[in-house]
Scaffold this active site. Structure first.
Site, PDB file in Angstrom:
ATOM      1  N   ARG A  60       0.813  -1.217   0.000  1.00 21.51           N
ATOM      2  CA  ARG A  60       0.000   0.000   0.000  1.00 21.51           C
ATOM      3  C   ARG A  60       0.850   1.272   0.000  1.00 21.51           C
ATOM      4  O   ARG A  60       0.435   2.306  -0.507  1.00 21.51           O
ATOM      5  CB  ARG A  60      -0.928   0.000   1.222  1.00 21.51           C
ATOM      6  CG  ARG A  60      -1.962   1.115   1.198  1.00 21.51           C
ATOM      7  CD  ARG A  60      -2.877   1.050   2.399  1.00 21.51           C
ATOM      8  NE  ARG A  60      -2.148   1.209   3.632  1.00 21.51           N
ATOM      9  CZ  ARG A  60      -2.311   0.466   4.722  1.00 21.51           C
ATOM     10  NH1 ARG A  60      -3.176  -0.503   4.742  1.00 21.51           N
ATOM     11  NH2 ARG A  60      -1.596   0.679   5.788  1.00 21.51           N
ATOM     12  N   TYR A 113     -14.331  22.521 -10.614  1.00 20.43           N
ATOM     13  CA  TYR A 113     -14.927  21.214 -10.888  1.00 20.43           C
ATOM     14  C   TYR A 113     -15.991  20.934  -9.818  1.00 20.43           C
ATOM     15  O   TYR A 113     -15.720  21.053  -8.622  1.00 20.43           O
ATOM     16  CB  TYR A 113     -13.778  20.205 -10.818  1.00 20.43           C
ATOM     17  CG  TYR A 113     -14.111  18.774 -11.078  1.00 20.43           C
ATOM     18  CD1 TYR A 113     -14.671  18.369 -12.286  1.00 20.43           C
ATOM     19  CD2 TYR A 113     -13.825  17.794 -10.130  1.00 20.43           C
ATOM     20  CE1 TYR A 113     -14.943  17.038 -12.527  1.00 20.43           C
ATOM     21  CE2 TYR A 113     -14.084  16.458 -10.367  1.00 20.43           C
ATOM     22  CZ  TYR A 113     -14.649  16.086 -11.566  1.00 20.43           C
ATOM     23  OH  TYR A 113     -14.917  14.760 -11.795  1.00 20.43           O
ATOM     24  N   ASP A 185      -5.893  22.818  -9.666  1.00 20.23           N
ATOM     25  CA  ASP A 185      -6.279  21.629 -10.423  1.00 20.23           C
ATOM     26  C   ASP A 185      -5.815  21.882 -11.854  1.00 20.23           C
ATOM     27  O   ASP A 185      -6.373  22.712 -12.556  1.00 20.23           O
ATOM     28  CB  ASP A 185      -7.800  21.443 -10.341  1.00 20.23           C
ATOM     29  CG  ASP A 185      -8.281  20.185 -11.056  1.00 20.23           C
ATOM     30  OD1 ASP A 185      -7.635  19.768 -12.031  1.00 20.23           O
ATOM     31  OD2 ASP A 185      -9.335  19.644 -10.654  1.00 20.23           O
ATOM     32  N   LYS A 210      -7.525  11.557 -17.138  1.00 25.59           N
ATOM     33  CA  LYS A 210      -7.739  12.321 -18.370  1.00 25.59           C
ATOM     34  C   LYS A 210      -6.552  12.141 -19.326  1.00 25.59           C
ATOM     35  O   LYS A 210      -6.370  11.070 -19.852  1.00 25.59           O
ATOM     36  CB  LYS A 210      -7.998  13.786 -18.013  1.00 25.59           C
ATOM     37  CG  LYS A 210      -9.093  13.974 -16.933  1.00 25.59           C
ATOM     38  CD  LYS A 210     -10.474  13.616 -17.434  1.00 25.59           C
ATOM     39  CE  LYS A 210     -11.530  13.489 -16.331  1.00 25.59           C
ATOM     40  NZ  LYS A 210     -11.713  14.660 -15.489  1.00 25.59           N
TER      41      LYS A 210
END
Ligand SMILES: *Cc1c(COP(=O)(O)O)cnc(C)c1O
Length: 397
Positions: A60, A113, A185, A210
């Protein structure tokens, strides 16, 4: 291991984070599926518990697969550190929680966003963090909104759906004078077209989903930090148990290698479509930062070195049924969220519903376009047929 720091962007994208010599000459980093990572001796086991241990402790908290991807993004951004997390949204959550605590106040652009806004107004509000939304075009006047307990300024330029550009250097100057960080962002600009650290940003969020991944098949995000914030951001990702599957990391790194080349084509196709749309009578306004018609085009010219495939246009007022007919018959533009893949998308948006500091006064339907890698002759013919369907319904009314 190649070190691409300081090289040109296309070279960094191609070489960053790779280490063929350590992997039998194989060009791409191997995919390590790991939870348990064994230690050969008690001494090594004890060393792995010490702060600053650079080996691998547990699946992890990092594997060669995740670290090579993080290293690549750090080099491409010219940053201090990157943590990879489970989605672009998770990257936003990690970045915000790395900075704020109960009792703080934060400044968030009105054009962010939408899930970012919902996180601030919902989760953060419940934990005692107050958000003020500000006009994204505010620039240095943001100083008047800073309070004693303001902990950060959150930016996104251009804004989601409406594409307002922000004067980030002006905002950063004010923020740093008050000793608070600027978060951004950068999913639209990417490291390729917007060198955000050079413009004063402290912590960057990018949805790998994206353009980095680029093939509509992976959910992933990165938080990229300067020296000052690197440890806090990494600790927050660890606190949240953030990690990604190795096969997704492999796909993301593979997508990364062609991102620069893909963006050249996404950019060219978007500009071709945007210019064509500007000449259409059915269209009231095209909103694309790289076109001179954009209200903050000068800021784009000053701060960005390119534009991606995402922009919007506003239709003339017409019946919603005509809008449906326009969208429903499109052959190559898919109707779906997300963007940055190789395919084109057309998505209606209603920015008026999701802002409080500014007003969205357009009455026509906004449609967000993602220009994919198809031939623009076919894309234009597809849109033209859509306008014919729209007009036929409109004229029958
Ligand atoms: C898509 C998107 C995100 C979120 O990324 P996911 O990987 O979908 O969670 C964040 N910011 C912007 C600007 C986006 O477009």
């Amino acid at each position: 291991m190649s070190n691409s720091v300081g090289k040109k962007m296309a070279t960094r994208i191609t070489h960053a984070g790779r280490d063929p010599e350590s992997n039998f000459g194989v060009v791409n980093p191997p995919v390590y599926h790991a939870s348990t990572i064994l230690k050969p001796t008690m001494a090594e086991h004890r060393a792995s518990k010490e702060p600053g241990y650079t080996g691998y402790g547990y699946g992890r908290t990092g594997t060669p697969t995740s670290r090579s991807f993080e290293q690549a993004i750090t080099e491409i951004y010219g940053a201090a550190d990157t943590v990879v997390v489970s989605s672009g949204k998770a990257a936003m959550v990690v970045a915000l929680l790395a900075v704020v605590k109960a009792g703080d106040h934060i400044l968030v652009a009105d054009s962010v966003y939408q899930p970012t806004r919902l996180f601030c107004s919902g989760f953060l509000a419940n934990f005692g963090v107050e958000t003020t939304y500000y006009d994204p075009t505010i620039g240095a006047e943001i100083e008047s909104l800073i309070q004693d307990n303001t902990a950060l300024i959150y930016t996104e330029s251009p804004g989601s759906l409406t594409f307002e550009l922000q004067d980030i250097p002006a905002i950063a100057k004010v923020a740093h004078a008050h000793d608070i960080p600027v978060l951004t962002d950068n999913t639209w600009g990417t490291a390729v077209y917007y060198d955000v650290f050079a413009h004063g940003v402290d912590i960057v969020i990018e949805a790998v989903t994206k353009y980095i991944c680029g093939h509509s098949d992976v959910m992933m995000g990165v938080v990229v930090s300067n020296e000052k914030w690197a440890d806090k951001v990494r600790q927050m990702a660890k606190d949240q148990g953030q990690c990604c599957g190795p096969d997704d990391l492999y796909l993301a790194q593979r997508g990364l290698r062609t991102m620069g080349a893909r963006l050249v084509q996404n950019q060219a196709n978007a500009i071709t479509l945007a210019k064509w749309l500007e000449g259409r009578g059915e269209v009231k306004r095209v909103i694309h930062p790289a076109l001179p018609s954009h209200p903050q085009h000068d800021l784009w010219k000053r701060d960005f070195t390119g534009s991606c495939g995402l922009f919007a246009f506003v239709l003339q007022d017409c019946d919603p049924v005509a809008v449906d007919a326009f969208i429903d018959g499109l052959e190559f533009f898919g109707l779906g969220a997300s963007w940055g893949g190789y395919e084109s998308l057309a998505l209606p948006g209603n920015p008026g519903d999701i802002r409080t500091a500014t007003e969205w006064t357009e009455t026509g339907q906004l449609i967000r376009i993602h220009a994919g890698l198809e031939d623009t002759d076919d894309l234009i013919a597809d849109l033209e047929a859509g306008f014919k369907r729209l007009t036929a319904i409109q004229e029958a009314k």
